[in-house]
Design a protein around this motif. Sequence first.
Motif, PDB file in Angstrom:
ATOM      1  N   PRO A 142       0.803  -1.231   0.000  1.00  0.00           N
ATOM      2  CA  PRO A 142       0.000   0.000   0.000  1.00  0.00           C
ATOM      3  C   PRO A 142       0.831   1.274   0.000  1.00  0.00           C
ATOM      4  O   PRO A 142       0.372   2.316  -0.476  1.00  0.00           O
ATOM      5  N   ALA A 143       2.052   1.206   0.507  1.00  0.00           N
ATOM      6  CA  ALA A 143       2.909   2.390   0.534  1.00  0.00           C
ATOM      7  C   ALA A 143       3.267   2.869  -0.869  1.00  0.00           C
ATOM      8  O   ALA A 143       3.638   4.031  -1.049  1.00  0.00           O
ATOM      9  N   ASN A 144       3.171   1.991  -1.841  1.00  0.00           N
ATOM     10  CA  ASN A 144       3.503   2.340  -3.220  1.00  0.00           C
ATOM     11  C   ASN A 144       2.276   2.695  -4.053  1.00  0.00           C
ATOM     12  O   ASN A 144       2.403   2.927  -5.258  1.00  0.00           O
ATOM     13  N   LEU A 145       1.108   2.734  -3.420  1.00  0.00           N
ATOM     14  CA  LEU A 145      -0.148   2.955  -4.135  1.00  0.00           C
ATOM     15  C   LEU A 145      -0.765   4.292  -3.744  1.00  0.00           C
ATOM     16  O   LEU A 145      -0.406   4.901  -2.735  1.00  0.00           O
ATOM     17  N   SER A 146      -1.727   4.730  -4.539  1.00  0.00           N
ATOM     18  CA  SER A 146      -2.507   5.906  -4.173  1.00  0.00           C
ATOM     19  C   SER A 146      -3.529   5.517  -3.111  1.00  0.00           C
ATOM     20  O   SER A 146      -3.613   4.350  -2.700  1.00  0.00           O
ATOM     21  N   ALA A 147      -4.341   6.459  -2.678  1.00  0.00           N
ATOM     22  CA  ALA A 147      -5.231   6.239  -1.540  1.00  0.00           C
ATOM     23  C   ALA A 147      -6.289   5.175  -1.791  1.00  0.00           C
ATOM     24  O   ALA A 147      -6.828   4.594  -0.836  1.00  0.00           O
ATOM     25  N   ASP A 148      -6.600   4.882  -3.053  1.00  0.00           N
ATOM     26  CA  ASP A 148      -7.643   3.888  -3.336  1.00  0.00           C
ATOM     27  C   ASP A 148      -7.139   2.455  -3.261  1.00  0.00           C
ATOM     28  O   ASP A 148      -7.903   1.510  -3.472  1.00  0.00           O
ATOM     29  N   ALA A 149      -5.850   2.260  -2.967  1.00  0.00           N
ATOM     30  CA  ALA A 149      -5.245   0.927  -2.842  1.00  0.00           C
ATOM     31  C   ALA A 149      -5.318   0.128  -4.140  1.00  0.00           C
ATOM     32  O   ALA A 149      -5.179  -1.086  -4.136  1.00  0.00           O
ATOM     33  N   LEU A 150      -5.485   0.822  -5.235  1.00  0.00           N
ATOM     34  CA  LEU A 150      -5.541   0.190  -6.557  1.00  0.00           C
ATOM     35  C   LEU A 150      -4.540   0.811  -7.524  1.00  0.00           C
ATOM     36  O   LEU A 150      -3.765   0.103  -8.162  1.00  0.00           O
ATOM     37  N   HIS A 151      -4.594   2.119  -7.640  1.00  0.00           N
ATOM     38  CA  HIS A 151      -3.763   2.783  -8.643  1.00  0.00           C
ATOM     39  C   HIS A 151      -2.356   3.048  -8.111  1.00  0.00           C
ATOM     40  O   HIS A 151      -2.178   3.305  -6.916  1.00  0.00           O
ATOM     41  N   PRO A 152      -1.375   3.006  -8.986  1.00  0.00           N
ATOM     42  CA  PRO A 152       0.004   3.247  -8.554  1.00  0.00           C
ATOM     43  C   PRO A 152       0.175   4.619  -7.929  1.00  0.00           C
ATOM     44  O   PRO A 152      -0.488   5.592  -8.308  1.00  0.00           O
ATOM     45  N   GLY A 153       1.082   4.684  -6.979  1.00  0.00           N
ATOM     46  CA  GLY A 153       1.516   5.953  -6.430  1.00  0.00           C
ATOM     47  C   GLY A 153       2.772   6.422  -7.130  1.00  0.00           C
ATOM     48  O   GLY A 153       3.284   5.779  -8.052  1.00  0.00           O
ATOM     49  N   ALA A 154       3.299   7.541  -6.679  1.00  0.00           N
ATOM     50  CA  ALA A 154       4.466   8.142  -7.313  1.00  0.00           C
ATOM     51  C   ALA A 154       5.665   7.195  -7.399  1.00  0.00           C
ATOM     52  O   ALA A 154       6.371   7.191  -8.420  1.00  0.00           O
ATOM     53  N   PRO A 155       5.949   6.358  -6.362  1.00  0.00           N
ATOM     54  CA  PRO A 155       7.119   5.478  -6.486  1.00  0.00           C
ATOM     55  C   PRO A 155       7.032   4.511  -7.665  1.00  0.00           C
ATOM     56  O   PRO A 155       8.043   4.226  -8.313  1.00  0.00           O
ATOM     57  N   VAL A 156       5.833   4.008  -7.938  1.00  0.00           N
ATOM     58  CA  VAL A 156       5.665   3.099  -9.069  1.00  0.00           C
ATOM     59  C   VAL A 156       5.869   3.850 -10.377  1.00  0.00           C
ATOM     60  O   VAL A 156       6.571   3.380 -11.291  1.00  0.00           O
ATOM     61  N   TYR A 157       5.280   5.035 -10.476  1.00  0.00           N
ATOM     62  CA  TYR A 157       5.439   5.811 -11.699  1.00  0.00           C
ATOM     63  C   TYR A 157       6.887   6.236 -11.913  1.00  0.00           C
ATOM     64  O   TYR A 157       7.343   6.364 -13.050  1.00  0.00           O
ATOM     65  N   THR A 158       7.616   6.449 -10.833  1.00  0.00           N
ATOM     66  CA  THR A 158       9.047   6.735 -10.951  1.00  0.00           C
ATOM     67  C   THR A 158       9.770   5.551 -11.592  1.00  0.00           C
ATOM     68  O   THR A 158      10.597   5.725 -12.504  1.00  0.00           O
TER      69      THR A 158
END
Length: 216
Positions: free
Chosen positions: A179-195
């Motif tokens: 979840p630390a790598n995801l956005s708040a919806d626990a589905l879409h990638p967060g910034a670390p994944v996009y990096t």
Amino acid sequence: MSREDARSYLALGDSYTIGEGVEGGERWTSQLVMRLRALDVSVAFPRTVATTGWTCEELEQAMDSARPPLEPGYDMVSLLIGVNDQYRQYDPAAYPGRFARLLERAIALADGHAERVLVLSIPDWGVTPFAAALEPPRDPAQIAAELDQYNATAAGLAAEHGAHFVDCSDLSRAMCADPANLSADALHPGAPVYTAWADRALPAALKIVGANPAAP
């Protein structure tokens, strides 16, 4: 670095391109541009035609109705689409035709230069906490197998046409269960994944812009 001198970039896709749940500068497309600029390659931030939830057909419809109209002349075009076709459990046999039409349109928007088109793989959303909480449940192994099939189709069509294919499937499977790598919806990638995606896509993007200097 003036926008007038920058190479133009069109980003086509769905939630993974619009960056659902992250700031605009954290999208993989924006991070890719910043990496190119850090290497003294002048690239404009993309015109983005993407919305959360779009299928291949919906992206094609949006391209038809885009304002201002989409016209050839882009120096780089990225395409990432298909996850919602799989999520909605459309017939996988229909994906090759749908994706091929979009790829051909992307190439046309790059002035017919397939080597200016960058196709990114669909991430495996089946590893996310969102997927684990779905009711009724969806089999993560089946999701993975279906997305592998979709990505093999996209990779094959990209190779056939001469476009670049960047496979980030391993990154999504390694990172999106946390979840630390995801956005708040626990589905879409967060910034670390996009990096990580931007880092993976950078060599292909350099090939595209390196062979395609900006107009004087």
